[in-house]
Design a protein around this motif. Structure first.
Motif, PDB file in Angstrom:
ATOM      1  N   GLY A 124       1.608  -6.153  -1.634  1.00  5.86           N
ATOM      2  CA  GLY A 124       2.303  -6.347  -0.359  1.00  5.86           C
ATOM      3  C   GLY A 124       1.505  -7.279   0.545  1.00  5.86           C
ATOM      4  N   GLN A 125       1.376  -6.893   1.804  1.00  3.19           N
ATOM      5  CA  GLN A 125       0.614  -7.721   2.763  1.00  3.19           C
ATOM      6  C   GLN A 125      -0.862  -7.828   2.361  1.00  3.19           C
ATOM      7  OE1 GLN A 125       1.740  -9.394   5.472  1.00  3.19           O
ATOM      8  NE2 GLN A 125       3.779  -8.770   4.865  1.00  3.19           N
TER       9      GLN A 125
ATOM     10  N   ALA B 210      -2.016  -0.489   7.504  1.00  5.21           N
ATOM     11  CA  ALA B 210      -2.092  -0.254   6.056  1.00  5.21           C
ATOM     12  C   ALA B 210      -2.546   1.178   5.745  1.00  5.21           C
ATOM     13  CB  ALA B 210      -3.042  -1.262   5.429  1.00  5.21           C
TER      14      ALA B 210
ATOM     15  N   PHE C  11     -11.413  -4.843   6.142  1.00  2.72           N
ATOM     16  CA  PHE C  11     -10.733  -3.830   6.936  1.00  2.72           C
ATOM     17  C   PHE C  11     -11.781  -2.892   7.526  1.00  2.72           C
ATOM     18  CE2 PHE C  11      -6.024  -3.700   5.793  1.00  2.72           C
ATOM     19  CZ  PHE C  11      -5.992  -5.046   5.511  1.00  2.72           C
TER      20      PHE C  11
ATOM     21  N   HIS D  29      -9.710 -10.741   5.211  1.00  2.00           N
ATOM     22  CA  HIS D  29     -10.719 -10.152   6.107  1.00  2.00           C
ATOM     23  C   HIS D  29     -11.056  -8.732   5.665  1.00  2.00           C
ATOM     24  CE1 HIS D  29      -6.825  -8.897   7.727  1.00  2.00           C
ATOM     25  NE2 HIS D  29      -7.437  -7.858   8.257  1.00  2.00           N
TER      26      HIS D  29
ATOM     27  N   ASP E 291       8.983  -4.954  -7.290  1.00  3.99           N
ATOM     28  CA  ASP E 291       8.594  -5.800  -6.150  1.00  3.99           C
ATOM     29  C   ASP E 291       9.014  -7.239  -6.423  1.00  3.99           C
ATOM     30  OD1 ASP E 291       6.288  -5.447  -3.670  1.00  3.99           O
ATOM     31  OD2 ASP E 291       6.959  -7.464  -4.241  1.00  3.99           O
ATOM     32  N   GLU E 292       9.546  -7.864  -5.376  1.00  7.84           N
ATOM     33  CA  GLU E 292      10.053  -9.232  -5.553  1.00  7.84           C
ATOM     34  C   GLU E 292       8.928 -10.264  -5.661  1.00  7.84           C
ATOM     35  OE1 GLU E 292      12.584  -9.397  -2.172  1.00  7.84           O
ATOM     36  OE2 GLU E 292      10.969  -9.660  -0.754  1.00  7.84           O
ATOM     37  N   ASN E 293       7.733  -9.920  -5.197  1.00 11.00           N
ATOM     38  CA  ASN E 293       6.622 -10.878  -5.262  1.00 11.00           C
ATOM     39  C   ASN E 293       6.115 -11.049  -6.682  1.00 11.00           C
ATOM     40  OD1 ASN E 293       6.028 -12.040  -2.764  1.00 11.00           O
ATOM     41  ND2 ASN E 293       5.109 -10.141  -2.017  1.00 11.00           N
TER      42      ASN E 293
ATOM     43  N   PRO F 191       0.800  -1.221   0.000  1.00  9.74           N
ATOM     44  CA  PRO F 191       0.000   0.000   0.000  1.00  9.74           C
ATOM     45  C   PRO F 191       0.838   1.279   0.000  1.00  9.74           C
ATOM     46  CG  PRO F 191      -0.273  -1.266   2.050  1.00  9.74           C
ATOM     47  CD  PRO F 191       0.443  -2.132   1.092  1.00  9.74           C
ATOM     48  N   ALA F 192       1.978   1.278   0.712  1.00  9.08           N
ATOM     49  CA  ALA F 192       2.812   2.490   0.754  1.00  9.08           C
ATOM     50  C   ALA F 192       3.409   2.769  -0.620  1.00  9.08           C
ATOM     51  CB  ALA F 192       3.924   2.331   1.792  1.00  9.08           C
TER      52      ALA F 192
ATOM     53  N   VAL G 258      15.109  -6.027  -5.391  1.00  8.34           N
ATOM     54  CA  VAL G 258      16.194  -5.027  -5.320  1.00  8.34           C
ATOM     55  C   VAL G 258      17.218  -5.559  -4.333  1.00  8.34           C
ATOM     56  CG1 VAL G 258      16.798  -2.644  -4.769  1.00  8.34           C
ATOM     57  CG2 VAL G 258      14.645  -3.151  -5.933  1.00  8.34           C
TER      58      VAL G 258
ATOM     59  N   ASP H 259       5.517   0.573   6.531  1.00  5.45           N
ATOM     60  CA  ASP H 259       6.112  -0.190   7.629  1.00  5.45           C
ATOM     61  C   ASP H 259       7.643  -0.088   7.653  1.00  5.45           C
ATOM     62  OD1 ASP H 259       3.642  -0.939   8.536  1.00  5.45           O
ATOM     63  OD2 ASP H 259       3.806  -3.051   7.998  1.00  5.45           O
TER      64      ASP H 259
HETATM   65  C1  LIG Z   1      -1.956 -10.788   9.434  1.00  2.00           C
HETATM   66  C2  LIG Z   1      -1.985  -9.307   9.201  1.00  2.00           C
HETATM   67  C3  LIG Z   1      -3.198  -8.630   9.259  1.00  2.00           C
HETATM   68  C4  LIG Z   1      -3.264  -7.243   9.061  1.00  2.00           C
HETATM   69  N1  LIG Z   1      -4.474  -6.614   9.125  1.00  2.00           N
HETATM   70  C5  LIG Z   1      -4.538  -5.280   8.962  1.00  2.00           C
HETATM   71  C6  LIG Z   1      -5.790  -4.581   9.054  1.00  2.00           C
HETATM   72  O1  LIG Z   1      -6.853  -5.181   9.296  1.00  2.00           O
HETATM   73  N2  LIG Z   1      -5.795  -3.233   8.860  1.00  2.00           N
HETATM   74  C7  LIG Z   1      -4.636  -2.541   8.598  1.00  2.00           C
HETATM   75  O2  LIG Z   1      -4.683  -1.310   8.422  1.00  2.00           O
HETATM   76  N3  LIG Z   1      -3.453  -3.173   8.516  1.00  2.00           N
HETATM   77  C8  LIG Z   1      -3.364  -4.514   8.695  1.00  2.00           C
HETATM   78  N4  LIG Z   1      -2.158  -5.159   8.632  1.00  2.00           N
HETATM   79  C9  LIG Z   1      -0.932  -4.353   8.455  1.00  2.00           C
HETATM   80  C10 LIG Z   1      -0.718  -3.984   7.009  1.00  2.00           C
HETATM   81  O3  LIG Z   1      -0.833  -5.133   6.198  1.00  2.00           O
HETATM   82  C11 LIG Z   1       0.662  -3.350   6.850  1.00  2.00           C
HETATM   83  O4  LIG Z   1       0.805  -2.299   7.785  1.00  2.00           O
HETATM   84  C12 LIG Z   1       0.839  -2.783   5.449  1.00  2.00           C
HETATM   85  O5  LIG Z   1       0.705  -3.800   4.486  1.00  2.00           O
HETATM   86  C13 LIG Z   1       2.207  -2.105   5.295  1.00  2.00           C
HETATM   87  O6  LIG Z   1       2.323  -1.650   3.989  1.00  2.00           O
HETATM   88  P1  LIG Z   1       3.728  -1.429   3.287  1.00  2.00           P
HETATM   89  O7  LIG Z   1       3.432  -1.023   1.885  1.00  2.00           O
HETATM   90  O8  LIG Z   1       4.547  -0.572   4.133  1.00  2.00           O
HETATM   91  O9  LIG Z   1       4.424  -2.873   3.305  1.00  2.00           O
HETATM   92  P2  LIG Z   1       3.986  -4.273   2.701  1.00  2.00           P
HETATM   93  O10 LIG Z   1       2.520  -4.373   2.518  1.00  2.00           O
HETATM   94  O11 LIG Z   1       4.655  -5.305   3.530  1.00  2.00           O
HETATM   95  O12 LIG Z   1       4.674  -4.243   1.244  1.00  2.00           O
HETATM   96  C14 LIG Z   1       6.079  -4.258   1.097  1.00  2.00           C
HETATM   97  C15 LIG Z   1       6.417  -4.813  -0.270  1.00  2.00           C
HETATM   98  O13 LIG Z   1       7.813  -4.642  -0.487  1.00  2.00           O
HETATM   99  C16 LIG Z   1       8.310  -5.758  -1.197  1.00  2.00           C
HETATM  100  N5  LIG Z   1       9.754  -5.833  -0.972  1.00  2.00           N
HETATM  101  C17 LIG Z   1      10.397  -5.891   0.218  1.00  2.00           C
HETATM  102  N6  LIG Z   1      11.730  -5.887   0.031  1.00  2.00           N
HETATM  103  C18 LIG Z   1      11.930  -5.836  -1.307  1.00  2.00           C
HETATM  104  C19 LIG Z   1      13.101  -5.795  -2.125  1.00  2.00           C
HETATM  105  N7  LIG Z   1      14.346  -5.790  -1.591  1.00  2.00           N
HETATM  106  N8  LIG Z   1      12.942  -5.773  -3.469  1.00  2.00           N
HETATM  107  C20 LIG Z   1      11.701  -5.743  -4.020  1.00  2.00           C
HETATM  108  N9  LIG Z   1      10.568  -5.769  -3.288  1.00  2.00           N
HETATM  109  C21 LIG Z   1      10.681  -5.801  -1.949  1.00  2.00           C
HETATM  110  C22 LIG Z   1       7.529  -6.923  -0.620  1.00  2.00           C
HETATM  111  O14 LIG Z   1       7.504  -8.012  -1.523  1.00  2.00           O
HETATM  112  C23 LIG Z   1       6.140  -6.302  -0.412  1.00  2.00           C
HETATM  113  O15 LIG Z   1       5.304  -6.532  -1.523  1.00  2.00           O
HETATM  114  C24 LIG Z   1      -2.062  -6.525   8.807  1.00  2.00           C
HETATM  115  C25 LIG Z   1      -0.833  -7.215   8.712  1.00  2.00           C
HETATM  116  C26 LIG Z   1      -0.784  -8.583   8.911  1.00  2.00           C
HETATM  117  C27 LIG Z   1       0.557  -9.299   8.811  1.00  2.00           C
END
Ligand SMILES: Cc1cc2nc3c(=O)[nH]c(=O)nc-3n(C[C@H](O)[C@H](O)[C@H](O)COP(=O)(O)OP(=O)(O)OC[C@H]3O[C@@H](n4cnc5c(N)ncnc54)[C@H](O)[C@@H]3O)c2cc1C
Length: 357
Positions: A44-45, A298, A53, A51, A37-39, A17-18, A89, A291
Motif C-alpha cells: 500500500g502506501q 499506518a 517511522f 522515511h 491488490d491492483e498495484n 498495512p491493514a 477489484v 484508512d
Molecule cells: C506521504 C505519506 C506519509 C505517511 N507517513 C506516515 C508515517 O510516518 N507514519 C504512519 O503511521 N503513517 C503514515 N502515513 C499514513 C499511512 O501510509 C496510511 O495510514 C496507511 O498506509 C493506511 O493503510 P491501509 O492499509 O489502510 O491503506 P493503503 O496503505 O493505502 O493500502 C490500500 C491498498 O488497497 C489497494 N486497493 C485500493 N482499491 C483497490 C481495489 N479496488 N482493488 C484492489 N486493490 C485496491 C491499493 O492499491 C493499496 O495497495 C503516510 C501517508 C502518506 C501519504
C-alpha cells in the motif's frame, strides 16, 4: 456473460498495512486467505515511504515504510496467504461476489467473508487553473519520486502543512527539487514537530494563513497566486509544480456498492462505512479496516486490520470465542494507546460515536 468463478474463505481487498495484518491474523488461525491488490507491489502506501517511522517498536518505529511492508509481506507468505497483485477489484455485488480484473482476465470470487482495506484517496481544492499540468496530489508526487525516480518539477510549491505535506517536501528536497514554500490556509502547522524541523532546517519558508487563489501558465504551471488571509495582499510564487497535501478521504466505494451504510465523520476524512469495534460493517461477512474505515495512520491501520482478521476467523469458526475475545481486547488496548493526544482523541471520539452507545 459467463465469467470464471472461484470460491474462497476470506478475500482481503488491499495489500496495505491493514489488509496484510488482516490476512496474517486470519491465515494463522487456519483460514484460507486471498489478498487482492491492483498495484504491482504489496505494501500500500508503505512501499513509497522512504522515511523512518516513529511511535512504538511493535508498529515498526525506526524502520523505513517499505521495510515495514517487507516484514508484513514475509509474515503473510509464512502464514500461507495467497497475495495476488495487478488484481483490481472492480465490483462487490450485493449477493457477495467480487469481480476481479487480474493479469489473466476478469473473474468472480465468491468468498465467505471479505475485508475491505482499500485505503484512502487524496482530496484536492479547485481554483482557476487547477487542471494545469504540474499540479498534482502530494501522494502522486511521492510516487513519482520514490517509486519511479522522477521529479514532478524543479521548483515546487506545497499546499498543506500537515504530515503528508511536510514529509513529501523533505523527500522532494532530498531528491534535488527546490521547494519554494509550503502554504497552509489555517493559521498553524498541523504536522508533527519532527517533520517540521527537517524542512525548517533546509530553509523552506512556511506560510500559515495563506490560501491559493489561482494558478497561471500556458502549457503547464508557471506561477501560483496566493492570498495572505490576514493582510489581504497577494503573493506570486514562480513554480512548475504544485503538490496538494490537503487531506485524504476513505476509499470505500466497494462497501457502498455492497450495500453498507455510509456515515460522515469529518475527523476521519469524510464518508466511511459504518462499522463496530470488531470492524464488522453491518452486513454478514463484511469487514472494513485501515484508512478505508477512517483516515488515521499506518499503525492504526495495522491494528484495525488485525481486529478484522480476528473477527472474521472467529465468525468462520476457525478461532475459539475466548481466544478471539482475548486477542481483540489486546488490539483494543493498543488502539486506545495509539489514539492519545489531541488528534488521536478527536479520532477516537469519532470512532466511538459509531459504536460506543
Ligand atoms: C506521504 C505519506 C506519509 C505517511 N507517513 C506516515 C508515517 O510516518 N507514519 C504512519 O503511521 N503513517 C503514515 N502515513 C499514513 C499511512 O501510509 C496510511 O495510514 C496507511 O498506509 C493506511 O493503510 P491501509 O492499509 O489502510 O491503506 P493503503 O496503505 O493505502 O493500502 C490500500 C491498498 O488497497 C489497494 N486497493 C485500493 N482499491 C483497490 C481495489 N479496488 N482493488 C484492489 N486493490 C485496491 C491499493 O492499491 C493499496 O495497495 C503516510 C501517508 C502518506 C501519504
Amino acid at each position: 456473460m459467463n465469467l470464471p468463478l472461484e470460491h474462497t474463505a476470506l478475500a482481503v481487498v488491499g495489500a496495505g498495512p491493514a489488509g496484510l495484518c488482516a490476512a496474517v491474523e486470519a491465515a494463522r488461525s487456519g483460514v484460507p486467505v486471498v489478498v487482492l491488490d491492483e498495484n504491482e507491489r504489496a505494501g500500500g502506501q508503505l512501499f513509497k515511504q522512504v522515511h523512518r517511522f516513529f511511535g512504538s517498536r511493535r508498529h515498526g518505529a525506526g524502520k523505513r515504510g517499505y521495510e515495514i511492508a517487507d516484514d508484513l509481506i514475509a509474515e503473510c507468505l509464512r502464514a500461507g496467504v495467497d497475495i495476488r497483485l495487478g488484481s483490481s477489484v472492480i465490483a462487490f455485488f450485493p449477493e457477495g461476489e467480487l469481480m476481479v480484473d487480474g493479469p489473466g482476465g476478469v473473474y468472480l470470487v465468491r468468498p465467505q467473508a471479505v475485508v475491505i482495506a482499500t485505503g484512502a484517496s487524496e482530496k484536492t481544492i479547485a481554483f482557476p487553473g487547477w487542471t494545469l499540468p504540474g499540479i498534482m496530489g502530494a501522494g502522486a508526487a511521492q510516487t513519482l519520486v520514490n517509486v519511479h525516480g522522477v521529479l514532478p518539477g524543479k521548483r515546487v510549491l506545497i499546499a498543506g502543512a500537515g504530515n503528508v505535506g511536510l514529509i513529501v517536501s523533505y523527500q522532494l528536497l532530498q531528491a534535488g527539487a527546490d521547494v519554494v514554500g509550503i502554504v497552509e490556509a489555517s493559521h498553524g502547522v498541523s504536522g508533527y514537530e519532527v517533520h517540521l524541523d527537517r524542512v525548517r532546517r533546509e530553509g523552506v519558508p512556511i506560510y500559515p494563513g495563506h490560501r491559493i487563489i489561482s494558478a497561471r501558465g500556458r502549457d503547464g504551471l508557471e506561477a501560483v497566486v496566493v492570498k495572505d488571509l490576514r493582510g489581504g495582499r497577494t503573493v506570486l510564487f514562480e513554480a512548475d509544480s504544485l503538490c496538494m497535501a490537503v487531506g485524504m478521504s476513505p476509499m470505500a466505494e466497494l462497501a457502498a456498492m455492497r450495500g453498507c451504510r455510509m456515515v460522515f465523520r469529518e475527523e476521519l476524512g469524510g464518508f466511511l462505512p459504518w462499522h463496530d469495534e470488531k470492524m464488522r460493517a453491518g452486513l454478514q461477512g463484511v469487514y472494513v479496516a485501515g484508512d478505508a474505515a477512517g483516515v488515521e495512520e499506518a499503525s492504526v491501520a495495522m491494528e484495525e486490520g488485525r481486529m478484522s482478521g480476528i473477527s472474521a476467523a472467529e465468525e468462520m469458526g476457525s478461532m475459539k470465542k475466548r481466544q478471539a475475545a482475548a486477542r481483540r481486547a489486546a488490539v483494543s488496548r493498543r488502539l486506545a494507546d495509539l489514539r492519545r493526544g489531541p488528534y488521536g482523541e478527536a479520532r477516537m471520539a469519532a470512532k466511538c460515536s459509531l459504536y460506543c452507545a
